[in-house]
Write a protein that holds these residues in place. Structure first.
Motif, PDB file in Angstrom:
ATOM      1  N   LEU A  22      28.340  -7.466 -14.092  1.00 22.06           N
ATOM      2  CA  LEU A  22      28.655  -8.605 -14.957  1.00 22.06           C
ATOM      3  C   LEU A  22      27.347  -9.222 -15.441  1.00 22.06           C
ATOM      4  O   LEU A  22      26.745 -10.059 -14.755  1.00 22.06           O
ATOM      5  CB  LEU A  22      29.535  -9.593 -14.181  1.00 22.06           C
ATOM      6  CG  LEU A  22      30.866  -8.971 -13.712  1.00 22.06           C
ATOM      7  CD1 LEU A  22      31.537  -9.817 -12.635  1.00 22.06           C
ATOM      8  CD2 LEU A  22      31.807  -8.735 -14.891  1.00 22.06           C
ATOM      9  N   ASP A  23      26.905  -8.756 -16.593  1.00 16.42           N
ATOM     10  CA  ASP A  23      25.623  -9.172 -17.193  1.00 16.42           C
ATOM     11  C   ASP A  23      25.939  -9.830 -18.541  1.00 16.42           C
ATOM     12  O   ASP A  23      25.755  -9.214 -19.602  1.00 16.42           O
ATOM     13  CB  ASP A  23      24.730  -7.949 -17.441  1.00 16.42           C
ATOM     14  CG  ASP A  23      24.366  -7.166 -16.170  1.00 16.42           C
ATOM     15  OD1 ASP A  23      24.992  -7.383 -15.116  1.00 16.42           O
ATOM     16  OD2 ASP A  23      23.464  -6.321 -16.245  1.00 16.42           O
ATOM     17  N   PRO A  24      26.457 -11.065 -18.521  1.00 10.67           N
ATOM     18  CA  PRO A  24      26.980 -11.661 -19.761  1.00 10.67           C
ATOM     19  C   PRO A  24      25.887 -12.131 -20.724  1.00 10.67           C
ATOM     20  O   PRO A  24      25.090 -13.000 -20.393  1.00 10.67           O
ATOM     21  CB  PRO A  24      27.802 -12.857 -19.247  1.00 10.67           C
ATOM     22  CG  PRO A  24      27.167 -13.221 -17.935  1.00 10.67           C
ATOM     23  CD  PRO A  24      26.646 -11.944 -17.345  1.00 10.67           C
ATOM     24  N   THR A 147      14.160   2.578  -8.041  1.00 11.91           N
ATOM     25  CA  THR A 147      14.868   1.863  -9.104  1.00 11.91           C
ATOM     26  C   THR A 147      15.039   2.755 -10.338  1.00 11.91           C
ATOM     27  O   THR A 147      14.359   3.777 -10.501  1.00 11.91           O
ATOM     28  CB  THR A 147      14.144   0.557  -9.468  1.00 11.91           C
ATOM     29  OG1 THR A 147      12.797   0.855  -9.846  1.00 11.91           O
ATOM     30  CG2 THR A 147      14.151  -0.403  -8.286  1.00 11.91           C
ATOM     31  N   SER A 148      15.942   2.346 -11.233  1.00 11.50           N
ATOM     32  CA  SER A 148      16.356   3.210 -12.352  1.00 11.50           C
ATOM     33  C   SER A 148      15.381   3.202 -13.517  1.00 11.50           C
ATOM     34  O   SER A 148      15.450   4.068 -14.385  1.00 11.50           O
ATOM     35  CB  SER A 148      17.731   2.759 -12.863  1.00 11.50           C
ATOM     36  OG  SER A 148      17.641   1.483 -13.455  1.00 11.50           O
ATOM     37  N   ASN A 149      14.467   2.223 -13.548  1.00  9.33           N
ATOM     38  CA  ASN A 149      13.587   2.075 -14.721  1.00  9.33           C
ATOM     39  C   ASN A 149      12.422   3.068 -14.668  1.00  9.33           C
ATOM     40  O   ASN A 149      11.994   3.467 -13.579  1.00  9.33           O
ATOM     41  CB  ASN A 149      13.022   0.646 -14.772  1.00  9.33           C
ATOM     42  CG  ASN A 149      12.287   0.261 -13.500  1.00  9.33           C
ATOM     43  OD1 ASN A 149      12.770   0.484 -12.406  1.00  9.33           O
ATOM     44  ND2 ASN A 149      11.110  -0.307 -13.637  1.00  9.33           N
ATOM     45  N   ALA A 215      24.566   2.640 -20.326  1.00  9.40           N
ATOM     46  CA  ALA A 215      23.520   2.242 -21.272  1.00  9.40           C
ATOM     47  C   ALA A 215      22.162   2.892 -20.978  1.00  9.40           C
ATOM     48  O   ALA A 215      21.377   3.138 -21.892  1.00  9.40           O
ATOM     49  CB  ALA A 215      23.385   0.716 -21.287  1.00  9.40           C
ATOM     50  N   GLN A 216      21.857   3.168 -19.709  1.00  6.41           N
ATOM     51  CA  GLN A 216      20.550   3.766 -19.379  1.00  6.41           C
ATOM     52  C   GLN A 216      20.579   5.298 -19.389  1.00  6.41           C
ATOM     53  O   GLN A 216      19.549   5.937 -19.149  1.00  6.41           O
ATOM     54  CB  GLN A 216      20.055   3.256 -18.022  1.00  6.41           C
ATOM     55  CG  GLN A 216      19.798   1.751 -18.006  1.00  6.41           C
ATOM     56  CD  GLN A 216      19.368   1.247 -16.627  1.00  6.41           C
ATOM     57  OE1 GLN A 216      18.411   1.763 -16.040  1.00  6.41           O
ATOM     58  NE2 GLN A 216      20.072   0.248 -16.124  1.00  6.41           N
ATOM     59  N   GLY A 217      21.751   5.878 -19.634  1.00  7.81           N
ATOM     60  CA  GLY A 217      21.831   7.323 -19.881  1.00  7.81           C
ATOM     61  C   GLY A 217      21.868   8.222 -18.665  1.00  7.81           C
ATOM     62  O   GLY A 217      21.770   9.441 -18.806  1.00  7.81           O
ATOM     63  N   SER A 240      27.191  -1.695 -16.524  1.00 10.11           N
ATOM     64  CA  SER A 240      27.353  -3.056 -17.034  1.00 10.11           C
ATOM     65  C   SER A 240      27.639  -3.017 -18.530  1.00 10.11           C
ATOM     66  O   SER A 240      28.800  -3.087 -18.954  1.00 10.11           O
ATOM     67  CB  SER A 240      26.094  -3.895 -16.749  1.00 10.11           C
ATOM     68  OG  SER A 240      25.773  -3.889 -15.376  1.00 10.11           O
ATOM     69  N   ARG A 241      26.593  -2.874 -19.369  1.00 10.32           N
ATOM     70  CA  ARG A 241      26.772  -3.022 -20.821  1.00 10.32           C
ATOM     71  C   ARG A 241      27.804  -2.074 -21.405  1.00 10.32           C
ATOM     72  O   ARG A 241      28.567  -2.460 -22.295  1.00 10.32           O
ATOM     73  CB  ARG A 241      25.419  -2.831 -21.530  1.00 10.32           C
ATOM     74  CG  ARG A 241      24.475  -3.994 -21.346  1.00 10.32           C
ATOM     75  CD  ARG A 241      23.056  -3.637 -21.737  1.00 10.32           C
ATOM     76  NE  ARG A 241      22.449  -2.684 -20.830  1.00 10.32           N
ATOM     77  CZ  ARG A 241      21.219  -2.188 -20.940  1.00 10.32           C
ATOM     78  NH1 ARG A 241      20.462  -2.566 -21.963  1.00 10.32           N
ATOM     79  NH2 ARG A 241      20.728  -1.350 -20.054  1.00 10.32           N
ATOM     80  N   ALA A 242      27.834  -0.820 -20.927  1.00 10.33           N
ATOM     81  CA  ALA A 242      28.743   0.167 -21.526  1.00 10.33           C
ATOM     82  C   ALA A 242      30.202  -0.237 -21.333  1.00 10.33           C
ATOM     83  O   ALA A 242      31.071   0.170 -22.108  1.00 10.33           O
ATOM     84  CB  ALA A 242      28.492   1.545 -20.923  1.00 10.33           C
TER      85      ALA A 242
HETATM   86  O1  LIG Z   1      19.724  -3.826  -8.580  1.00 12.65           O
HETATM   87  C1  LIG Z   1      20.275  -3.452  -9.628  1.00 12.65           C
HETATM   88  O2  LIG Z   1      21.458  -3.670  -9.805  1.00 12.65           O
HETATM   89  C2  LIG Z   1      19.503  -2.631 -10.572  1.00 12.65           C
HETATM   90  C3  LIG Z   1      18.504  -1.838 -10.027  1.00 12.65           C
HETATM   91  C4  LIG Z   1      17.893  -0.843 -10.817  1.00 12.65           C
HETATM   92  O3  LIG Z   1      17.091  -0.074 -10.345  1.00 12.65           O
HETATM   93  N1  LIG Z   1      18.258  -0.733 -12.120  1.00 12.65           N
HETATM   94  C5  LIG Z   1      19.211  -1.551 -12.696  1.00 12.65           C
HETATM   95  O4  LIG Z   1      19.531  -1.363 -13.869  1.00 12.65           O
HETATM   96  N2  LIG Z   1      19.790  -2.557 -11.937  1.00 12.65           N
HETATM   97  C6  LIG Z   1      20.745  -3.511 -12.561  1.00 12.65           C
HETATM   98  O5  LIG Z   1      21.920  -2.797 -12.938  1.00 12.65           O
HETATM   99  C7  LIG Z   1      22.412  -3.259 -14.193  1.00 12.65           C
HETATM  100  C8  LIG Z   1      22.390  -2.112 -15.204  1.00 12.65           C
HETATM  101  O6  LIG Z   1      23.005  -2.487 -16.389  1.00 12.65           O
HETATM  102  P1  LIG Z   1      23.423  -1.432 -17.529  1.00 12.65           P
HETATM  103  O7  LIG Z   1      22.202  -0.641 -17.831  1.00 12.65           O
HETATM  104  O8  LIG Z   1      23.867  -2.303 -18.663  1.00 12.65           O
HETATM  105  O9  LIG Z   1      24.539  -0.596 -16.967  1.00 12.65           O
HETATM  106  C9  LIG Z   1      21.539  -4.441 -14.588  1.00 12.65           C
HETATM  107  O10 LIG Z   1      22.159  -5.614 -14.090  1.00 12.65           O
HETATM  108  C10 LIG Z   1      20.249  -4.211 -13.827  1.00 12.65           C
HETATM  109  O11 LIG Z   1      19.587  -5.420 -13.510  1.00 12.65           O
END
Ligand SMILES: O=C(O)c1cc(=O)[nH]c(=O)n1[C@@H]1O[C@H](COP(=O)(O)O)[C@@H](O)[C@H]1O
Length: 271
Positions: A22-24, A147-149, A215-217, A240-242
Motif C-alpha cells: 500500500l504505497d498511496p 534489496t531489490s534496487n 513495476a520493478q520487472g 504495489s504499483r502494478a
Molecule cells: O522492504 C521493502 O518492502 C522493499 C525492499 C526492497 O528491497 N525493495 C522494495 O521495493 N521494497 C518496497 O517494496 C515496494 C515495491 O513497490 P512496487 O515496485 O511498486 O511493487 C515499495 O514499497 C518498496 O519500498
C-alpha cells in the motif's frame, strides 16, 4: 496472535503468497478522490477490501503517508484491516535502523501506535539496534538482506571474508543468532533470483519478503522457483504499483482485484 502463525494460516487458507503493498501516491488517484481530505484512507481501504481474500498480508509503506501528513489515515487503515480482515497480517514498511534507545521508540510507534503485526528493519547498525523489535516476540521483524534496487549490490555484495558476501552474513546471523523467538524474516528482491536461492539455502524455511515483481520487472517464475520453501510456501511476494494503479477510474478497486488475482495465480502456477 504471533505474526508467523497468522502468516502461515493465511498462506494456507487463502492459497496465496501475494502481499499487496500500500504505497498511496495521490497524484495517481482516480479523479473523484482528488482534493478529498481522507483520499488516502478511501483509496487504500477500497483496495484492501477488494483484495483481502487474495493475499497473505498487506504492507503499507509509511513514507507515502508521512509525506502527505497522513499518519492518522495510516492508523485508521491498519485499524480497518484488523477490524474487517482480522486474519490478514499487516507489515509496516518503515526500514527503521537506529541505536537501541531510539529503536525502542520506533518499535512502540510501529506496534503500539500503528498496531502493525510486523515491521521492516535495516540491520546494518547491528544486533542492539534490532533488539527492541525482537523483544516483541509475537511481532515479525523483517530485516533487509539483499534489496531489490540496483544499488543494493554496492554494499550488500562486499566480500566480508572468505568469499562470504555481506548479504549472506546478514542471512546467517539472523538465522543462527537473532531468530531465537522465531519472529525474523528477511527481505530479498525478486530482481535477484540467484540471491533468493542462496538466501533460501542459508535460512531453511524462514519466511522471505520478496518485493520487485510488477513495476520493478522481477520474474515471478524465477522468484518462486528460487525462494519457495519445501512445502511450496515461505514467501510474501510483494507488488504495489502494478496492483494499486491497475485502473485509474471509479472502478480502480475492481481493476486492482483483477491484477491481484492474476498475480496470485501466476505465483501459484510455479509453487
Ligand atoms: O522492504 C521493502 O518492502 C522493499 C525492499 C526492497 O528491497 N525493495 C522494495 O521495493 N521494497 C518496497 O517494496 C515496494 C515495491 O513497490 P512496487 O515496485 O511498486 O511493487 C515499495 O514499497 C518498496 O519500498
Amino acid at each position: 496472535m504471533h505474526f508467523m502463525t497468522a502468516l502461515r494460516a493465511a498462506w494456507r487458507t487463502r492459497n496465496s503468497l501475494l502481499c499487496v503493498g500500500l504505497d498511496p501516491d495521490p497524484t495517481r488517484f482516480p479523479a473523484h478522490l482528488h482534493g478529498q481530505p481522507d483520499a488516502i484512507f478511501r483509496f487504500c481501504s477500497a483496495i484492501v477490501d477488494a483484495t483481502a481474500d487474495l493475499v497473505c498480508c498487506f504492507k503499507p509503506q509509511i513514507a507515502y503517508f508521512a509525506a502527505q501528513r497522513a499518519e492518522d489515515q495510516l492508523e485508521a487503515l491498519i485499524a480497518h484491516i484488523h477490524a474487517r480482515h482480522p486474519d490478514t497480517p499487516v507489515i509496516l514498511d518503515a526500514k527503521r535502523g537506529d541505536i537501541g534507545s531510539t529503536a525502542g521508540q520506533y518499535a512502540v510507534e510501529a506496534f503500539e501506535r500503528f498496531g502493525a503485526d510486523a515491521i521492516t528493519v535495516n540491520p546494518y547498525m547491528g544486533r542492539d539496534s534490532v533488539e527492541p523489535y525482537l523483544d516483541y516476540a509475537d511481532k515479525g521483524v523483517i530485516l533487509l538482506c539483499r534489496t531489490s534496487n540496483p544499488g543494493g549490490s554496492d554494499l550488500q555484495f562486499l566480500d566480508v571474508g572468505g568469499g562470504e558476501r555481506l548479504f549472506e552474513r546478514v542471512a546467517r546471523l539472523v538465522a543462527d543468532e537473532w531468530n531465537a523467538s522465531g519472529n525474523c524474516s528477511l527481505v530479498v528482491g525478486a530482481t535477484f533470483p540467484a540471491e533468493i536461492a542462496r538466501v533460501r539455502e542459508l535460512v531453511g524455511d524462514m519466511p522471505l519478503l520478496v518485493p520487485g515483481i510488477g513495476a520493478q520487472g522481477g520474474d515471478i517464475a524465477a522468484t518462486v522457483q528460487a525462494g519457495r520453501s519445501a512445502d511450496g510456501s515461505g514467501l510474501m511476494i510483494n507488488s504495489s504499483r502494478a496492483i494499486l494503479y491497475a485502473g485509474a477510474d471509479h472502478d480502480f478497486a475492481a481493476a486492482a482485484r483483477r491484477a491481484a488475482l492474476d498475480t496470485r495465480d501466476a505465483i501459484n502456477r510455479h509453487r
